[in-house]
Scaffold this active site. Structure first.
Site, PDB file in Angstrom:
ATOM      1  CE  LYS A 177      -3.986   4.110  10.264  1.00  0.00           C
ATOM      2  NZ  LYS A 177      -4.417   3.062   9.299  1.00  0.00           N
ATOM      3  NE  ARG A 206      -7.394   4.999   9.201  1.00  0.00           N
ATOM      4  CZ  ARG A 206      -8.184   4.027   9.678  1.00  0.00           C
ATOM      5  NH1 ARG A 206      -8.735   4.153  10.878  1.00  0.00           N
ATOM      6  NH2 ARG A 206      -8.394   2.919   8.987  1.00  0.00           N
ATOM      7  CD  GLU A 257      -2.321   7.340   2.945  1.00  0.00           C
ATOM      8  OE1 GLU A 257      -1.085   7.207   3.010  1.00  0.00           O
ATOM      9  OE2 GLU A 257      -3.115   6.679   3.614  1.00  0.00           O
ATOM     10  CD  GLN A 264      -3.090   0.646   2.208  1.00  0.00           C
ATOM     11  OE1 GLN A 264      -3.958  -0.161   1.919  1.00  0.00           O
ATOM     12  NE2 GLN A 264      -3.035   1.223   3.393  1.00  0.00           N
ATOM     13  CG  ASP A 297       0.730   0.298   5.393  1.00  0.00           C
ATOM     14  OD1 ASP A 297       0.602  -0.906   5.699  1.00  0.00           O
ATOM     15  OD2 ASP A 297      -0.208   1.116   5.467  1.00  0.00           O
TER      16      ASP A 297
END
Length: 427
Positions: free
Chosen positions: A337, A366, A205, A163, A242
């Site tokens: 988170k 997030r 992101e 990811q 990640d």
């Protein structure tokens, strides 16, 4: 003067154009604390529940009017006239009011919005920055940013199974210089990708989402960009991954559709160990699936002494799951988170438990974010030394970086950049 006189919930949009919750908490002295709640794309099965309306005729079922109604009615009635000074009591009332283990009745999005807005209102009332109000006089460590410059997995429409591919400027003398380093590498990478004929569209992101065949290919591009920008990989800049392995764990196997490969638990651990041996990777998040407990133990035993192994879906910022992981030797770090657990108090408890066990903690955004920069303050408040808040593009990501620049300037000589010391494997 610190009594709550009003709580106002509203539906706003996040960075993906989906509805999310924003809350204003108004105090008797006129102070107003505002917090907006983020939302994840790859969510852990054990996270607190984000309440969505489910009405397909409105925002395709993703509306949050039920959560907003809970804020404006039930939660307001429970907290009205209370002092915001006692964050622990406020959060306990919110938890008890919901009455479920996973905050599914009122919604973790409703509860978190109120919890954070109360803390911000209190900080404003006391004329203190949020990091100082939450962290006290010892809050002065600026975190090393984990900058997500190549996106894959559910964050991008490309064949890469992992990811996120991140850079960490551990060798910088200050946060401002770390940010400059990351920005220069980001723009250099864009040029290198363009030169090779890849598109430079960005993912959720802010990282690039090129059509690359494998993790190795992505890492090679990042390594080249680091060098071309004038930095040394392994000294100035480390790499972080990640994997979000839960997303491609199927029937007991790690299925790499982009590479047309399937790996067993042991093969997955050895594959990650091989990447760590060949690249200057200092941190791997969710290298194993959230419920593959044997896999997590195997990976930790294999490379936990030389690489930070971060549990995100594994721990979901939950002290019960973290305690179990610590006891059984799974991972050596926790991703924090705030919306995975739903209150500020529970978030801080997870950080404290991690510290006591010798685990590191990484404050995180997030994929569905807003302009809210609370996590920047929380990273400094907890002195956690690491923050994961996306790439060097999209204002929902740079909002956090810019807030950290302000904090560093405000702290002046007291500011301390975490650098290599943030990672136990490098210290």
């Amino acid at each position: 003067m610190t009594a709550i006189v009003d709580i106002i919930g509203r539906e706003i949009l996040d960075s993906r154009g989906n509805p999310t919750v924003e809350v204003d908490v108004v105090l008797e002295d006129g102070s107003v604390g505002r917090a907006a709640v983020p939302s994840g794309a790859s969510t852990g099965a054990h996270e607190a529940v984000e309440l969505r309306d489910g009405d397909k005729r409105r925002y395709l079922g993703k509306g949050v009017q039920k959560a907003v109604e809970a804020i404006n009615d039930e939660i307001y009635e429970a907290l009205s006239d209370m002092s915001v000074q006692d964050q622990v009591q406020i959060d306990q009332i919110l938890i008890e009011l919901d009455g479920t283990e996973n905050k599914s009745r009122l919604g973790a999005n409703a509860i978190l919005g109120v919890s954070l807005a109360c803390a911000k209102a209190a900080a404003i009332s006391y004329d203190m920055p949020l990091y100082r109000y939450v962290g006290g006089t010892s809050a002065r460590t600026l975190p090393v940013p984990m900058m997500n410059i190549v996106n894959g997995g559910v964050h991008a429409d490309n064949p890469i199974d992992f990811q996120e591919f991140m850079i960490m400027p551990v060798g910088a003398p200050s946060f401002a210089e770390a940010l400059r380093c990351g920005s220069e590498i980001f723009h250099t990478l864009k040029g290198e990708l363009k030169k090779a004929g890849h598109n430079t569209n960005v993912g959720d992101e802010g990282g690039f989402a090129p059509n690359l065949p494998s993790a190795d290919a992505a890492l090679d591009f990042v390594m080249a960009a680091i060098g071309k920008a004038g930095y040394t990989a392994g000294e100035d800049v480390m790499l972080a991954l990640d994997c979000a392995a839960t997303e491609f764990f199927k029937d007991g196997k790690y299925v790499y559709e982009g590479e047309n490969k399937s790996r067993s638990r042991s093969e997955q651990a050895k594959y990650l160990a091989d990447l760590v041996a060949r690249y200057p990777i200092c941190s791997i998040e969710d290298g194993m699936s959230e419920d593959d407990m044997d896999g997590w133990k195997e990976l930790t035993d294999l490379i936990g002494h030389k690489c930070q192994l971060v549990g995100d879906d594994l721990f979901v910022t939950n002290v019960t799951r973290l305690e179990d992981g610590i006891r059984n030797g799974r991972a050596n770090s926790i991703l924090i988170k705030v919306n995975q657990i739903g209150t500020l108090t529970e978030t801080l408890a997870a950080v404290e438990m991690a510290y006591k066990a010798g685990y590191t903690a990484v404050m995180s955004h997030r994929s569905g974010e807003t302009e809210d920069s609370t996590i920047a303050d929380l990273a400094v408040a907890t002195n956690c030394g690491q923050i994961k808040t996306g790439s060097l593009a999209r204002s929902d990501r740079t909002a956090k970086y810019n807030q950290l620049l302000r904090i560093e300037q405000e702290l002046d000589a007291q500011a301390k950049y975490a650098g290599r010391a943030a990672l136990k494997a490098l210290a």
